[in-house]
Design an enzyme around this catalytic site. Structure first.
Site, PDB file in Angstrom:
ATOM      1  CD  GLU A 123      -3.042   1.342   0.749  1.00 44.84           C
ATOM      2  OE1 GLU A 123      -3.556   2.458   0.580  1.00 44.84           O
ATOM      3  OE2 GLU A 123      -3.583   0.279   0.380  1.00 44.84           O
TER       4      GLU A 123
ATOM      5  CG  LEU B 199      -3.851   2.804  -2.952  1.00 48.23           C
ATOM      6  CD1 LEU B 199      -2.436   2.907  -3.509  1.00 48.23           C
ATOM      7  CD2 LEU B 199      -4.843   3.465  -3.910  1.00 48.23           C
ATOM      8  CG  ASP B 200      -3.818  -3.206   0.409  1.00 46.45           C
ATOM      9  OD1 ASP B 200      -3.374  -3.806  -0.582  1.00 46.45           O
ATOM     10  OD2 ASP B 200      -3.088  -2.849   1.347  1.00 46.45           O
ATOM     11  CG  HIS B 201      -9.677  -1.859   2.506  1.00 46.06           C
ATOM     12  ND1 HIS B 201      -9.918  -1.234   3.706  1.00 46.06           N
ATOM     13  CD2 HIS B 201      -9.036  -3.007   2.811  1.00 46.06           C
ATOM     14  CE1 HIS B 201      -9.454  -1.984   4.699  1.00 46.06           C
ATOM     15  NE2 HIS B 201      -8.903  -3.057   4.176  1.00 46.06           N
TER      16      HIS B 201
ATOM     17  CD  GLN C  68      -3.355  -0.537   4.729  1.00 47.40           C
ATOM     18  OE1 GLN C  68      -2.789   0.350   5.363  1.00 47.40           O
ATOM     19  NE2 GLN C  68      -2.716  -1.299   3.886  1.00 47.40           N
TER      20      GLN C  68
END
Length: 394
Positions: free
Chosen positions: A157, A185-187, A183
């Site tokens: 991330e 970008l991850d989520h 997070q």
């Protein structure tokens, strides 16, 4: 197999027991850390059977991230692996790889977030698995995308936030770059992946064939640039940092009061005129040089500075009461415990108790409702290899 229950013509059995939208869908997860597992958890919360394939000797790296919450697994792992099964398979062992292939032969969806080329080298790439199972939706989430000079590079991330310019847009003007607090970008990548999977399942209902679905943290980051990019493309001006505000709207940002910060969002000319008498500046409402938002943007520093001086003179409860009474959107800037204590947070019911969790700690459920009901968290995150014998028949 139909990809969704038919909600238009429920059978008597369905009337007795409300089905989740993805019941009957089998998902195999070859993923670890956050983005891939969170995508699979979304599908699990929607009713899919998710079988998480983990490496021996520790499993998903996220099992060790943070403090233990349940069954020797961390809070981070539990947060994105609820309602799943876990099997152990050593992908360096050809016999275990073949077990995974046979498992995927019976699956509707595969979710993976390994580096491009890794699974292809094991005979678990999309061409191989989709040839064996033409109905398979093969979903890949990686750092930088499926092509390009950085496609093989690792990227967590903060690495991709930095690469994609997000850190340079976060924080105060003149200060150092700052990572965004969650997070995103991850989520966000997990959500795009889940949307892609659902679209492919809908298409398969008509064609009978699966699809390859790809997304990445970088593509998600670029996607979040939609509005700032439009301004840059139009003017050529690099967007400035506005820690709590909007570059194009005044007044629309955070202010300190005597005892805590608030956000005030007078997002149009009418709201600005309503705000002026509330903050003791009735002359602003009749000032022709402040009549339009574009004019106010040109005088941002002056207006925001004077408004900050006024709001510091009284506590935030006072300002929230009088500003809201005038019909102007406003809110306290809450810390996490304050947000959780808000009656509205409690009313929406996003926190649910987790069946089987060792500690009585509610976790965050799916931010969706169907016919007024939120899909339940069905069970805790699995222990490593908990379902290996049942799934592989050993």
């Amino acid at each position: 197999m139909a990809w969704l229950p038919d909600w238009r013509h429920p059978t008597p059995a369905r009337r007795r027991k409300r089905m989740l939208p993805l019941e009957g869908i089998k998902v195999v997860e070859l993923a670890q850390n956050l983005a891939g597992p969170f995508c699979a958890q979304i599908l699990a919360h929607l009713g899919a059977e998710v079988i998480k394939v983990e490496k021996p000797n520790g499993g998903d790296d996220a099992r060790g991230w943070g403090r233990v919450l349940s069954h020797a697994a961390s809070s981070s792992f539990n947060a994105v692996n609820l309602s799943k099964k876990s099997v152990v398979a050593d992908l360096k062992d050809p016999a275990d790889v073949e077990k995974v292939r046979r498992l995927v032969d019976t699956a509707d969806v595969l979710v993976q977030n390994m580096r491009p080329g890794t699974l292809e080298g094991l005979g678990l790439g999309p061409e191989t698995l989709m040839a064996r199972n033409p109905r398979l939706i093969y979903c890949s989430v990686n750092a930088y995308g499926a092509s390009g000079p950085k496609k093989m590079d690792p990227g967590y991330e903060p690495i991709v936030q930095a690469f994609a310019g997000m850190m340079m847009m976060s924080g105060f003007p003149g200060g150092p770059p700052m990572r965004m607090g969650t997070q995103v970008l991850d989520h966000g990548s997990a959500m795009w992946a889940a949307i892609g999977v659902l679209a492919a399942l809908a298409e398969r209902h008509h064609t009978g064939r699966g699809r390859k679905v790809d997304t990445s943290l970088l593509e998600t980051a670029i996607g979040w640039w939609t509005n700032p990019y439009a301004g840059y493309a139009t003017t050529g001006e690099v967007p400035e940092r506005h820690p709590t505000g909007s570059r194009g709207v005044v007044v629309f940002e955070g202010f300190e009061t005597a005892d805590g910060p608030i956000i005030v969002a007078a997002g149009n000319d009418g709201l600005f005129r309503k705000l002026c008498p509330v903050i003791g500046k009735p002359e602003w409402a009749s000032d022709p040089s402040l009549a339009t938002n574009r004019q106010r943007v040109d005088r941002r520093e002056e207006l925001v500075g004077e408004m900050q001086r006024v709001l510091k003179t009284k506590p935030r409860a006072h300002w929230l009461e009088v500003i809201a009474a005038a019909g102007i959107p406003c809110t306290p800037i809450n810390a996490l415990p304050e947000m959780l204590a808000e009656p509205q947070t409690q009313a929406v019911g996003m926190l649910q108790k987790v069946p089987g969790l060792e500690r009585d700690v509610p976790l965050i459920a799916l931010p969706l409702q169907f016919d007024g009901q939120r899909p339940p968290i069905r069970h805790r995150a699995p222990t490593l290899g908990e379902n290996t014998k049942d799934v592989f028949g050993e």
